[in-house]
Design a protein around this motif. Structure first.
Motif, PDB file in Angstrom:
ATOM      1  N   PRO A 121       0.830  -1.213   0.000  1.00 37.66           N
ATOM      2  CA  PRO A 121       0.000   0.000   0.000  1.00 37.66           C
ATOM      3  C   PRO A 121       0.864   1.262   0.000  1.00 37.66           C
ATOM      4  O   PRO A 121       1.870   1.333   0.711  1.00 37.66           O
ATOM      5  CB  PRO A 121      -0.793  -0.113   1.309  1.00 37.66           C
ATOM      6  CG  PRO A 121      -0.765  -1.558   1.657  1.00 37.66           C
ATOM      7  CD  PRO A 121       0.534  -2.083   1.153  1.00 37.66           C
ATOM      8  N   GLN A 150      -3.510   4.266  -1.477  1.00 39.19           N
ATOM      9  CA  GLN A 150      -4.325   4.077  -0.284  1.00 39.19           C
ATOM     10  C   GLN A 150      -4.931   5.384   0.203  1.00 39.19           C
ATOM     11  O   GLN A 150      -6.079   5.441   0.623  1.00 39.19           O
ATOM     12  CB  GLN A 150      -3.473   3.456   0.833  1.00 39.19           C
ATOM     13  CG  GLN A 150      -4.200   3.221   2.145  1.00 39.19           C
ATOM     14  CD  GLN A 150      -5.276   2.164   2.016  1.00 39.19           C
ATOM     15  OE1 GLN A 150      -5.223   1.339   1.107  1.00 39.19           O
ATOM     16  NE2 GLN A 150      -6.267   2.207   2.900  1.00 39.19           N
ATOM     17  N   ILE A 177      -5.104  -5.289   2.624  1.00 36.72           N
ATOM     18  CA  ILE A 177      -5.630  -4.292   1.691  1.00 36.72           C
ATOM     19  C   ILE A 177      -5.659  -4.891   0.304  1.00 36.72           C
ATOM     20  O   ILE A 177      -4.681  -5.497  -0.155  1.00 36.72           O
ATOM     21  CB  ILE A 177      -4.753  -3.021   1.693  1.00 36.72           C
ATOM     22  CG1 ILE A 177      -4.755  -2.377   3.083  1.00 36.72           C
ATOM     23  CG2 ILE A 177      -5.225  -2.026   0.645  1.00 36.72           C
ATOM     24  CD1 ILE A 177      -3.842  -1.187   3.200  1.00 36.72           C
TER      25      ILE A 177
END
Length: 704
Positions: A121, A150, A177
C-alpha cells in the motif's frame, strides 16, 4: 477495521531529496534527525517509533532521498537494494509513505509511480502545500482514485499541518488491503516484448513475473548499472546483459534512446492518469525565490555577497561571544578557586584544579563561539541558501576536478568532516568521491574554531583595516586558505588517480525555494551539536588532560616535590621534538600540544592550559590567553609567542591532520588503511611546509 497487532507495524518513508521527508520523519517520531534544505543529508537508513494513544506503535523507516529507483550514487543504491528485497517479500513494510513536494508535483510523482509497482500500500504525503498558490491546488481525492493509492494526505511539515491526519491514516490502516490494478506496462507498449524477455530471465531466480519484475526489466534497458542491483545469479546477469545489448542496438537503429525509455513511459502514464484532475505541470511556486536568486546567484555579485556573509559570521563569532566567554572564563576561575579551597593541598588538589578544571574549562570557554557558528550554518542550510552556494561553486568545482555534488559534503565539512565524508556517498563516480574525501578535512571544521579563536583573540589586535575588523578578516583568511588549498589539491589528485570505469557525470540539483527555517529544528541542531562538543570535552579532553597532568607533574624529587616542568616527563618529550619544530617558531609546550591534538584538534587548547596551570605556583586556574601573552623566551628574553608565531600555528592547524575520528571514517568508507595513511602524510607535510614558510618568511621580512 482490523488494526494490526501493536508494535508490529512498519512503514517506510520514501521521497525525493529536499521534499521534506526527514522533517516529516521527525514530526512522526519525535526524533531529532538533521533537517536541511539541500539534497544529500540522509545518507543512511534511519528508524524511529511513532506511538499512538491506544498503545499501538509504528516503526518508521526514513530512507535516503532519491529521484528514481535507478541508483546513481551510494545513498540511492540503499533505497534500490532495500526495495528489491521488499519485492522478494524480505522484511517488507506494511505500507510506504511517498513524500511528494506539492509545488513540483509531476517530478515527484515519478518516484511514486515506481513505488506503485510494489505489492505494498502507498500513501502519498502531499507536502509543502503552503507553497502552492490557491488556484493551483491539486485535488487529493482525484489523485487517490486515478493513481490507485491508499490515501493522499495534504500537509505542510513547516507549519505542522496534516501530521495528525497522516498518523490517523497509519494507525487505521487495515491489516489486509486489496490493491487496485495499477499496471503501467501492458502489451500495447512498443517494447513490451523485449521487456518481457528480460523479465523472464529475472523471474527464473525470484518467482513469477510481477509488475515490479517488469519494471526492473524496463530499468535494465534504461540503465546498465541496474543489473548490479538485481537479485539474480551471475549466469542470469550475463544472459540479461547480452540480451540487453541486442535490444539497445535495435533501439538505436530505430532512433530511440534507451536511457529515456522509463522516463518517457512513466511521465506519459502520469499525464494520462492525471489529465482529468488538472494540468499538473502548471503548479507554481511563489516567484520571490527567483527574483532573489537574480542577485544572490549572480556570477560576480553573488560570490561577493557570500564572502561578505562569511566575514559577518566570523566577526560575529568574536563580537557576540565575548560577553558569554568572559562569563564562562570567570566561572572556571571561580570554580577552580572553590574546588582548591575544598580539597587539601596534594595530588588530588592538583589533579582537580590543574588537570581537570583547567584543561576542560579552557575548551568550554569557546562554547559560545561554537554555538554561534553552528547557528549560522544551520540557518544557511535550512533557508535554502546553501543550495545557491553549491550552484555558484559548480564551475569552480568542475575546474578543480570535482563533481558538482562535492560542494555539499565540503560545505558540511565546515561543521564536521565526518558527516561530510559520509554525505559524499551521493557522488556517483568513485574517483570523484575519493578526491572529495581526501580534501574534505582541509575545510576548517568547528573543532579548529577554539584553536583559531585562541590565537587570533590573543595575538591579532582588534584594529580596523579598510573598514573591516582585523580579527574577523584573519578568521576569514584561515577558512579560505583551507578551502582554496582543497580545490588546488583536488585538481592534482584528480590528475593522478585512475578510475576502473570512467564515467561522465553531470551535476543536477534541485534549487529549492527560500524557506523560513523550522526554528524548533534549528535550535535542536544547535543544542545537539553543542552538547556533542561538551560531551567531547567531558570525555576525550578530560582523559587527555588527566594523562597530561600526570606527565607534567612527575617525576618528583627526593623530597617528594615536583621538579620544574621542563624536567617532567612531558617536558622531556617536548624537548625531544623541539629541534624539529623550532624552525616553525614553536617551543616544547607547543610540541606536546601537537602530539596530544592528534586525538582531536581542540585538544591543543586544553593541553596548553594544563601545562601552564601545572607550571603556575599559586594553585589557582590561570587564564590561558593571559599566560600565553606573558610567556617569555628564556634564551632571548623576548615574548615567546608573537603574532608571527601565532600565524604560523594558525596555518599549521588549517592544514594539520589532527583528527583520529576522521581517519577512522575514511578507513570505513574506503575499506582500506591506504587512504587514511596517505591523508595523514600529505596533510602533515602540508602543515609543516605552510607553517615553515610563514615563520621563516616573516623573519626574512623583519617581522617577529
Amino acid at each position: 477495521m482490523n488494526n494490526p497487532t501493536p508494535h508490529k507495524m512498519k512503514v517506510a518513508l520514501i521521497g525525493n531529496p529536499n521534499s521534506g521527508k526527514t522533517a516529516i520523519f521527525n514530526l512522526l517520531t519525535g526524533m531529532e534527525q538533521k533537517v536541511s534544505n539541500y539534497p544529500g543529508i540522509t545518507v543512511e537508513k534511519k528508524s524511529g517509533i511513532m506511538h499512538g494513544d491506544d498503545g499501538h506503535s509504528v516503526e518508521i523507516l526514513d530512507m535516503p532521498g532519491t529521484y528514481s529507483l535507478i541508483p546513481g550514487s551510494m545513498d540511492e543504491s540503499i533505497v534500490t537494494q532495500q526495495i528489491s528485497q521488499w519485492a522478494g517479500n524480505k522484511d517488507k513494510p506494511d505500507a510506504v509513505i511517498s513524500v511528494v513536494d506539492a509545488s513540483n508535483l509531476e517530478r515527484n510523482l515519478f518516484l511514486t509511480s515506481q513505488l506503485l509497482d510494489l505489492d505494498i500500500p502507498v500513501i502519498i504525503a502531499l507536502n509543502m502545500m503552503d507553497l502552492v498558490e490557491n488556484g493551483d491546488m491539486p485535488d487529493p481525492e482525484l489523485i487517490k482514485s486515478r493513481l490507485g493509492v491508499q490515501a493522499v494526505i495534504p500537509m505542510s511539515a513547516l507549519k505542522q499541518e496534516g501530521i495528525q491526519n497522516l498518523k490517523d491514516e497509519l494507525f487505521e490502516l487495515p491489516s489486509e488491503i486489496e490493491l487496485n490494478n495499477r499496471q503501467m506496462l501492458d502489451d500495447s507498449y512498443e517494447w513490451s516484448e523485449q521487456i518481457d524477455s528480460i523479465a523472464n530471465l529475472i523471474a527464473k531466480n525470484n518467482g513469477n513475473i510481477t509488475a515490479f519484475t517488469k519494471a526492473q526489466a524496463l530499468r535494465c534497458l534504461t540503465s546498465e548499472r541496474m543489473l548490479q542491483h538485481l537479485d539474480v545469479n551471475e549466469n542470469a546477469k550475463t544472459e540479461i546483459l547480452s540480451l540487453r545489448s541486442e535490444i539497445v542496438k535495435s533501439a538505436m537503429k530505430a532512433g530511440k534512446l534507451n536511457s529515456l525509455m522509463e522516463p518517457v513511459l512513466r511521465y506519459k502514464w502520469l499525464k494520462d492518469q492525471l489529465d482529468k484532475t488538472q494540468e499538473i505541470d502548471t503548479v507554481k511556486v511563489v516567484s520571490v525565490s527567483e527574483r532573489v536568486d537574480g542577485i544572490l546567484t549572480h556570477p560576480a555579485l553573488g560570490m561577493g555577497i557570500f564572502i561578505m556573509l562569511l566575514y559577518f559570521i566570523f566577526q560575529s563569532i568574536f563580537s557576540w561571544a565575548s560577553a558569554p566567554m568572559e562569563f564562562i572564563d570567570g566561572f572556571i576561575v571561580s570554580l577552580g578557586e572553590f574546588a582548591g579551597g575544598l580539597i587539601p593541598p596534594g595530588l588530588v588538589h592538583d589533579l582537580v584544579v590543574e588537570g581537570i578544571i583547567a584543561g576542560v574549562g579552557a575548551i568550554l570557554i569557546f562554547l559560545p563561539q561554537i554555538l554561534i557558528l553552528i547557528f549560522f550554518l544551520v540557518l544557511l542550510e535550512d533557508s535554502g541558501y546553501m543550495a545557491r552556494v553549491a550552484f555558484m561553486m559548480d564551475r569552480i568545482m568542475s575546474s578543480a576536478g570535482l563533481h558538482g555534488k562535492s560542494i555539499l559534503p565540503l560545505m558540511s565539512g565546515y561543521a564536521c568532516a565526518i558527516p561530510g565524508i559520509m554525505s559524499s556517498r551521493t557522488i556517483e563516480s568513485w574517483k570523484e568521491r575519493l578526491v572529495t574525501m581526501l580534501v574534505l578535512p582541509l575545510m576548517s571544521c568547528s573543532a579548529r574554531l577554539p584553536v583559531y579563536s585562541l590565537l587570533i583573540g590573543a595575538f591579532v589586535p582588534p584594529v580596523t583595516i579598510l573598514g573591516f575588523e582585523a580579527q574577523g578578516l584573519t578568521m576569514v583568511f584561515a577558512y579560505f586558505l583551507g578551502t582554496i588549498t582543497a580545490f588546488i589539491l583536488a585538481l592534482v589528485f584528480s590528475r593522478f588517480l585512475l578510475e576502473d570505469e570512467p564515467q561522465t557525470s553531470s551535476f543536477i540539483m534541485e534549487m529549492p525555494p527560500y524557506r523560513m527555517p523550522l526554528w524548533r529544528s534549528v535550535f535542536r541542531q544547535v543544542y545537539g551539536r553543542g552538547m556533542g562538543f561538551v560531551k567531547d570535552a567531558g570525555q576525550i579532553i578530560m582523559a587527555i588532560s588527566i594523562v597530561l597532568w600526570f606527565l607534567a607533574s612527575f617525576p618528583k624529587n627526593d623530597l617528594g616535590e615536583s621538579v620544574p616542568i621542563n624536567q617532567s616527563y612531558a617536558g622531556k618529550v617536548g624537548q625531544l621534538i623541539e629541534p624539529v619544530i623550532e624552525p616553525l617558531g614553536y617551543d616544547w609546550k607547543i610540541g606536546i600540544s601537537l602530539i596530544t591534538s592528534f586525538a582531536a584538534r581542540e585538544v591543543l587548547v586544553s593541553t596548553l592550559a594544563t601545562i601552564y596551570n601545572v607550571e603556575a605556583e599559586d594553585g589557582n586556574v590561570v587564564p590561558l590567553k593571559t599566560a600565553m601573552q606573558k610567556e617569555m623566551n628564556p634564551k632571548t628574553g623576548k615574548q615567546q609567542y608573537s603574532m608571527l608565531v601565532a600565524l604560523s600555528l594558525l596555518v599549521f592547524y588549517v592544514y594539520a591532520a589532527q583528527c583520529m575520528a576522521t581517519f577512522a571514517i575514511i578507513k570505513k568508507e574506503t575499506n582500506s588503511w591506504k587512504w587514511p595513511a596517505f591523508m595523514i602524510l600529505y596533510m602533515t607535510l602540508l602543515a609543516y611546509g605552510g607553517a615553515f614558510a610563514v615563520y621563516q618568511g616573516g623573519l626574512m621580512l623583519g617581522i617577529g
